[in-house]
Design a protein around this motif. Structure first.
Motif: not given
Lengths: 305, 298
Positions: B172-173, B176-177, B201, B106-107
């Motif tokens: 990941r969700e 992402r939020s 994060t 994700e990052e």
């Protein structure tokens, strides 16, 4: 040296052009160093802190910005204005390498900071951002206390700080927020109003002592009163920082900026992709009273955009 | 097209395709039927299990070992302790791996690179792979590295592999939020990407990560197939006491008891089902508490 559309017969002296502006009725009432109405002496050519030379910015194969050459002067407020999609924010984000975060973003040409190529090999974008801070369109305080929001930057950058409390106070005072929050430093930053949050974000940026502060439409989410306070603040901050602001609001540029760059979007032949380009860059008084380019005049007089 | 003028003079009463039309009502009824079917089935299942289990829902369920000679005193002690061993070992393996993988994807991963996109697609596929396949994979792995199949560690490996994709996807969700503005704000102050992940994060994503992880562990807790394939034991009369100890878990124990002819075993199976359900509800409840307590509104 400065390849803009600045022409040779520009007013050599800022105060002259400021008084010239009174003769133009269509434009808002701009004055150099506006809000205080001070006739700040501005040299024709700024002392460069950041300099763009023939800069193109791409997102993948798409060219977002073409051939921008600009000089951002020390202790000046430079505004970048223009219609949506003209690339002004893209240019702003390339000035402290925030564009690096977008996959596929690429800069050609040269952007230099005190003569050093900002995109040269061996340049650490982290180091760039420590010297060139940024305030965003939407206030984005961290989900922490007001105190920790300010202290975050100095902590992560490993600044040598004698007293964090003093530093926090100093930053909040500089951002004209201290009196409003001094009794609730330990409370969540989310409890503040939008305007206060934005000033907190400015204070947070000041706390790491950058040389340049980039502002990406910092007032577009704020009401007129909060906007006025931020504009006053920018005026104060100019003494210690160099400020570059992107704004949708022409009056704002006219009120606060020493120099203004006008961008527009031009459709490329064949593809129809719209590429941003710099039309004109000059003293704000000149841009708003006596623009050299027809497109600038149309835009500031509200005929398009 | 009616002009504005015509529209303004028309009464505001229901028309053929309005809110109260037969079609709308029929659709609503269909939705209700679907919902009640699902809920009723569950309720019937729960009630019958509970009725069957009633005579055996006592302390002996938790203190006695299973027994072939006296089914009326059989308890699930070994299975409960085995389940706990396996689930803790699973968590220790799957959670750090899953979160780390999710953070990378994700990052840090560049989504324009083909190999990252391939990982992305395959993660979704992995989450849909039948549980028993992970059992077979682990059996093969155990054979290769010389590990006995029927031990806690082997079971935990199988379950960790099983829930890893789920943990990665939910983490990941959650990441992402976290609004991009938070990351940008941190980076613009001169924080490194690593500092941004650790200090901004990840802490902001903890509620989502915890919820997803606990739900994944709940799934692992109820899983029998891969453990059966690995040869999780059925009748053990000792407490599993380490990663290399033989074990049984509640689902395996239930599976075994339910297959026995004696009615006492049927009853104790029902009681074990209730115990398992209780454990699952407890974990899901914990997930909800964590989510509510730490939830952030942006």
């Amino acid at each position: 040296m400065i390849s803009t559309t600045t022409t040779a017969d520009d007013a050599p002296d800022a105060s002259t052009s400021a008084s010239d502006s009174s003769s133009v009725a269509a434009a808002p009432r701009p004055q150099v160093g506006a809000s205080g109405g001070t006739d700040r002496y501005l040299p024709e050519h700024p002392t460069p802190v950041i300099e763009c030379e023939n800069v193109d910015i791409y997102y993948g194969a798409f060219r977002a910005v073409h051939d921008v050459s600009l000089v951002y002067g020390r202790h000046e407020i430079t505004a970048m204005i223009g219609p949506s999609g003209c690339g002004k924010s893209t240019v702003l984000r390339s000035l402290n390498r925030m564009n690096d975060l977008i996959p596929g973003a690429r800069v050609t040409g040269k952007i230099s900071y005190h003569g050093q190529d900002m995109y040269g090999s061996g340049v650490d974008p982290i180091e760039v951002r420590r010297r060139i801070g940024m305030v965003f369109q939407k206030p984005n305080p961290f989900p922490k206390s007001i105190y920790d929001n300010i202290a975050y930057g100095p902590r992560v950058t490993g600044m040598k700080v004698d007293s964090m409390d003093d530093l926090v106070e100093e930053a909040l005072r500089a951002a004209a927020l201290w009196d409003e929050v001094k009794d609730k430093l330990k409370q969540s930053a989310y409890g503040l109003s939008g305007g206060q949050q934005q000033r907190l974000c400015i204070a947070r940026t000041i706390a790491v002592r950058p040389e340049v502060i980039l502002m990406d439409e910092p007032c577009s989410a704020l009401d007129p009163i909060a906007t006025a306070r931020i504009e006053d603040l920018m005026e104060d901050l100019r003494k210690d920082f160099t400020i570059i602001i992107v704004t949708h609001n022409m009056q704002q540029a006219a009120r606060v900026a020493d120099r203004t760059a006008f961008f527009t979007a031009q459709a490329a032949e064949g593809t129809g992709d719209r590429t941003g380009q710099l039309v004109e860059f000059d003293l704000t008084s000149k841009i708003f009273s006596n623009p050299a380019d027809r497109r600038t005049e149309d835009y500031i007089s509200g005929r398009f955009g | 097209m009616a002009t504005i003028g015509q529209l303004a003079t028309r009464p505001l009463k229901a028309e053929r395709n309005g809110d109260k039309s037969p079609a709308s009502i029929l659709f609503l009824v269909a939705l209700w039927v679907a919902l009640s079917f699902a809920v009723l089935t569950l309720v019937v299942l729960l009630v019958t299990s509970f009725m069957d289990a009633l005579p055996r829902l006592d302390g002996e369920l938790f203190t006695n070992y299973s027994s072939q000679v006296s089914p009326e005193t059989a308890g699930a002690r070994a299975a409960i302790i085995g389940s706990l061993w396996v689930i803790v070992a699973t968590a220790v393996m799957a959670i750090p791996l899953g979160i780390a993988a999710a953070i990378y994807l994700e990052e840090f991963a560049n989504p324009l690179r083909w190999y990252n996109r391939m990982i992305e697609v395959n993660l979704q596929n992995l989450a849909a792979v039948p549980a028993i396949v992970y059992g077979m994979l682990t059996a093969g792995l155990a054979l290769t590295i010389g590990l006995r199949r029927g031990v806690v560690l082997a079971g935990a490996i199988a379950l960790a592999l099983l829930i890893l994709p789920v943990i990665i996807i939910t983490t990941r969700e959650a990441l992402r939020s976290v609004p991009a503005e938070i990351r940008q704000g941190s980076l613009a102050l001169g924080a490194t990407p690593l500092q941004t992940v650790w200090r901004q994060t990840l802490p902001s994503a903890i509620p989502g990560i915890a919820t997803g992880t606990i739900l994944a562990l709940s799934r692992a807790l109820g899983e029998a197939a891969p453990l059966l394939l690995l040869g999780g034991l059925v009748f053990i009369r000792y407490d599993p006491n380490g990663l290399f100890s033989g074990f049984t878990t509640l689902p395996i124990q239930i599976f075994n008891w339910a297959g026995q002819p004696q009615v006492e075993f049927q009853e104790v199976a029902a009681a074990a089902i209730i115990a398992l359900l209780g454990l699952l509800l407890l974990m899901n409840g914990l997930a909800i508490v964590i989510r509510n307590r730490y939830q952030r509104r942006w």
